[in-house]
Design a protein around this motif. Structure first.
Motif, PDB file in Angstrom:
ATOM      1  N   UNK A  17       4.867  -4.756   2.584  1.00 36.53           N
ATOM      2  CA  UNK A  17       3.801  -3.770   2.452  1.00 36.53           C
ATOM      3  C   UNK A  17       4.014  -2.578   3.369  1.00 36.53           C
ATOM      4  N   UNK A  18       4.706  -2.791   4.478  1.00 34.89           N
ATOM      5  CA  UNK A  18       4.907  -1.705   5.436  1.00 34.89           C
ATOM      6  C   UNK A  18       5.637  -0.527   4.816  1.00 34.89           C
ATOM      7  N   UNK A  19       6.493  -0.778   3.840  1.00 36.28           N
ATOM      8  CA  UNK A  19       7.215   0.317   3.188  1.00 36.28           C
ATOM      9  C   UNK A  19       6.283   1.174   2.335  1.00 36.28           C
ATOM     10  N   UNK A  20       5.145   0.623   1.943  1.00 36.36           N
ATOM     11  CA  UNK A  20       4.120   1.442   1.309  1.00 36.36           C
ATOM     12  C   UNK A  20       3.283   2.176   2.347  1.00 36.36           C
ATOM     13  N   UNK A  21       3.035   1.506   3.456  1.00 34.34           N
ATOM     14  CA  UNK A  21       2.212   2.122   4.499  1.00 34.34           C
ATOM     15  C   UNK A  21       2.874   3.370   5.068  1.00 34.34           C
ATOM     16  N   UNK A  22       4.203   3.367   5.139  1.00 32.62           N
ATOM     17  CA  UNK A  22       4.883   4.506   5.763  1.00 32.62           C
ATOM     18  C   UNK A  22       4.690   5.785   4.955  1.00 32.62           C
ATOM     19  N   UNK A  23       4.484   5.658   3.657  1.00 34.99           N
ATOM     20  CA  UNK A  23       4.172   6.840   2.855  1.00 34.99           C
ATOM     21  C   UNK A  23       2.872   7.482   3.329  1.00 34.99           C
ATOM     22  N   UNK A  24       1.953   6.640   3.778  1.00 35.21           N
ATOM     23  CA  UNK A  24       0.653   7.123   4.237  1.00 35.21           C
ATOM     24  C   UNK A  24       0.792   7.869   5.558  1.00 35.21           C
ATOM     25  N   UNK A  25       1.540   7.285   6.507  1.00 37.13           N
ATOM     26  CA  UNK A  25       1.704   7.962   7.806  1.00 37.13           C
ATOM     27  C   UNK A  25       2.568   9.217   7.673  1.00 37.13           C
ATOM     28  N   UNK A  26       3.533   9.195   6.755  1.00 37.91           N
ATOM     29  CA  UNK A  26       4.315  10.412   6.504  1.00 37.91           C
ATOM     30  C   UNK A  26       3.400  11.536   6.025  1.00 37.91           C
ATOM     31  N   UNK A  27       2.506  11.221   5.103  1.00 37.13           N
ATOM     32  CA  UNK A  27       1.593  12.238   4.570  1.00 37.13           C
ATOM     33  C   UNK A  27       0.704  12.810   5.663  1.00 37.13           C
ATOM     34  N   UNK A  28       0.141  11.927   6.495  1.00 33.18           N
ATOM     35  CA  UNK A  28      -0.736  12.401   7.568  1.00 33.18           C
ATOM     36  C   UNK A  28       0.042  13.247   8.574  1.00 33.18           C
ATOM     37  N   UNK A  55      -3.546   9.221   0.294  1.00 35.83           N
ATOM     38  CA  UNK A  55      -2.387   8.367   0.074  1.00 35.83           C
ATOM     39  C   UNK A  55      -2.730   6.890   0.280  1.00 35.83           C
ATOM     40  N   UNK A  56      -3.652   6.606   1.179  1.00 37.49           N
ATOM     41  CA  UNK A  56      -4.036   5.220   1.444  1.00 37.49           C
ATOM     42  C   UNK A  56      -4.627   4.565   0.204  1.00 37.49           C
ATOM     43  N   UNK A  57      -5.337   5.338  -0.587  1.00 37.00           N
ATOM     44  CA  UNK A  57      -5.983   4.770  -1.763  1.00 37.00           C
ATOM     45  C   UNK A  57      -5.003   4.444  -2.877  1.00 37.00           C
ATOM     46  N   UNK A  58      -3.714   4.784  -2.709  1.00 34.12           N
ATOM     47  CA  UNK A  58      -2.685   4.397  -3.676  1.00 34.12           C
ATOM     48  C   UNK A  58      -1.995   3.095  -3.276  1.00 34.12           C
ATOM     49  N   UNK A  59      -2.262   2.597  -2.074  1.00 35.45           N
ATOM     50  CA  UNK A  59      -1.597   1.383  -1.596  1.00 35.45           C
ATOM     51  C   UNK A  59      -2.219   0.162  -2.259  1.00 35.45           C
ATOM     52  N   UNK A  60      -1.359  -0.746  -2.697  1.00 38.26           N
ATOM     53  CA  UNK A  60      -1.842  -1.951  -3.375  1.00 38.26           C
ATOM     54  C   UNK A  60      -2.390  -2.930  -2.339  1.00 38.26           C
ATOM     55  N   UNK A  61      -3.660  -2.765  -2.013  1.00 34.55           N
ATOM     56  CA  UNK A  61      -4.333  -3.651  -1.070  1.00 34.55           C
ATOM     57  C   UNK A  61      -5.835  -3.507  -1.248  1.00 34.55           C
ATOM     58  N   UNK A  92      -7.161  -7.341   3.383  1.00 33.35           N
ATOM     59  CA  UNK A  92      -6.609  -7.081   4.711  1.00 33.35           C
ATOM     60  C   UNK A  92      -7.590  -6.317   5.583  1.00 33.35           C
ATOM     61  N   UNK A  93      -7.415  -6.503   6.900  1.00 35.26           N
ATOM     62  CA  UNK A  93      -8.009  -5.619   7.897  1.00 35.26           C
ATOM     63  C   UNK A  93      -7.094  -4.412   8.053  1.00 35.26           C
ATOM     64  N   UNK A  94      -7.685  -3.264   8.269  1.00 44.40           N
ATOM     65  CA  UNK A  94      -6.921  -2.021   8.391  1.00 44.40           C
ATOM     66  C   UNK A  94      -7.260  -1.340   9.706  1.00 44.40           C
ATOM     67  N   UNK A  95      -6.229  -0.890  10.401  1.00 45.93           N
ATOM     68  CA  UNK A  95      -6.400  -0.076  11.610  1.00 45.93           C
ATOM     69  C   UNK A  95      -5.648   1.226  11.403  1.00 45.93           C
ATOM     70  N   UNK A  96      -6.324   2.337  11.597  1.00 47.18           N
ATOM     71  CA  UNK A  96      -5.695   3.636  11.343  1.00 47.18           C
ATOM     72  C   UNK A  96      -5.982   4.602  12.484  1.00 47.18           C
ATOM     73  N   UNK A  97      -5.063   5.493  12.690  1.00 50.55           N
ATOM     74  CA  UNK A  97      -5.288   6.657  13.532  1.00 50.55           C
ATOM     75  C   UNK A  97      -4.448   7.779  12.947  1.00 50.55           C
TER      76      UNK A  97
END
Length: 341
Positions: A17-28, A55-61, A92-97
């Motif tokens: 899943x982390x490979x999907x998450x990195x798209x989100x941090x790249x966008x931010x 971008x987070x709303x495109x992640x399968x979770x 999942x639990x989500x932590x974001x900054x």
């Protein structure tokens, strides 16, 4: 039937899943990157939040924000309790900054990151609005020796012994704050060196746990949310984070006690994140100890990210090139030609 668990069985193909998450941090990071050095931290943060949320709303979770912008930052989005993801994946639990280090971004200082972590539902510690904690972070070699309850000097000498490194060569990362004046005196009296950071103790904590940096240890009072995010990364890196809640006033102290927190207890990595099945992604906004910041080359935007999975202990460094014209929605068509040539 949908698989609502983050874990997979031994016979199933692994899905990182982390490979999907990195798209989100790249966008931010790309959205925030335009505002580096402009002195406007609120606009930078707003841009990063908008991009991260989209971008987070495109992640399968099927995620619930446990650590968000929250009360502390009075943010309009990504608040605690918000549902995120496309709703079809694991719970999942989500932590974001979106920006760990808004001031760093605004002033063009090092170590600003965009970070995103997930863990199995119910795994992340709920700080009950205690925004600060006293922290110590060390890498795997010293993890079994240190204890936040010991004197500063003793912990420093234990790290020195574990690393087989003279105390005089140890670099201790500390947030530059008036509250740390006594701590800094103790570190220097012990014979170690202080490496100040202005903000962004997620980057400082990860640098302390990861080999190959010039940080051997992190000490001092920083954000509780940042501590939990750091714990997700340490699950993959090894090492340890220890923390003790540090209410900033009597009202916050009473709120913690009413929530059942023991303010004398030392919280470990496993207390902050119970699961060993969690993921962490971070993208550099400005250059720092861990990652390079966003770079602009005519029609390209280049990012550098770190992606981790605790179950396998895998840490990836991801370099990505993005076509600038396809990011105009996030950096603005009137802005892109100016910043990107």
């Amino acid at each position: 039937m949908l698989n609502r668990n983050l874990a997979v069985s031994a016979t199933q193909p692994d899905r990182n899943l982390a490979l999907e998450l990195v798209r989100v941090t790249e966008a931010a990071a790309i959205a925030a990157g335009h505002w580096v050095g402009y002195g406007d931290k609120n606009t930078a943060d707003g841009a990063a939040v908008d991009a991260m949320r989209a971008f987070m709303d495109t992640v399968r979770m099927n995620g619930v924000v446990v650590i968000g912008e929250g009360e502390k930052d009075e943010a309009p989005m990504l608040f605690n309790g918000e549902n995120v993801g496309d709703g079809t994946g694991p719970e999942v639990d989500v932590a974001v900054d979106p920006i760990d280090g808004t001031r760093l971004t605004a002033m063009g200082y090092p170590n600003a990151l965009s970070v995103f972590a997930v863990a199995e539902r119910g795994a992340m510690f709920d700080p009950s609005a205690v925004f600060y904690m006293d922290k110590m972070v060390v890498g795997p070699e010293a993890a079994d020796f240190v204890d936040l309850r010991l004197p500063i000097k003793q912990n420093i000498h234990l790290v020195s012994k574990a690393l087989n490194k003279p105390v005089s060569q140890l670099n201790v990362c500390v947030l530059e704050r008036p509250r740390h004046e006594k701590l800094v005196q103790e570190i220097r009296a012990a014979g170690a060196r202080v490496k100040f950071i202005m903000d962004g103790d997620v980057a400082g904590g990860i640098a302390a746990a990861r080999g190959g940096t010039d940080v051997d240890m992190l000490l001092g009072i920083g954000g509780t949310p940042e501590g939990i995010i750091t714990a997700c990364a340490i699950k993959a890196l090894g090492g340890v984070i220890q923390g003790r809640l540090a209410p900033k006033d009597e009202a916050e102290r009473q709120k913690a006690l009413d929530a059942g927190h023991d303010l004398d207890a030392v919280l470990t990595t496993d207390d902050l994140v119970k699961s060993d099945n969690c993921y962490f992604a971070a993208t550099g906004i400005t250059d720092g100890d861990l990652l390079r910041g966003v770079r602009y080359y005519n029609d390209r935007v280049v990012t550098q990210s770190m992606v981790m999975r605790s179950k396998s202990g895998t840490v990836r460094v991801v370099e990505a090139e993005h076509q600038a014209r396809k990011w105009e929605q996030w950096i603005g068509p009137d802005v892109a030609p100016t910043r990107l040539g």
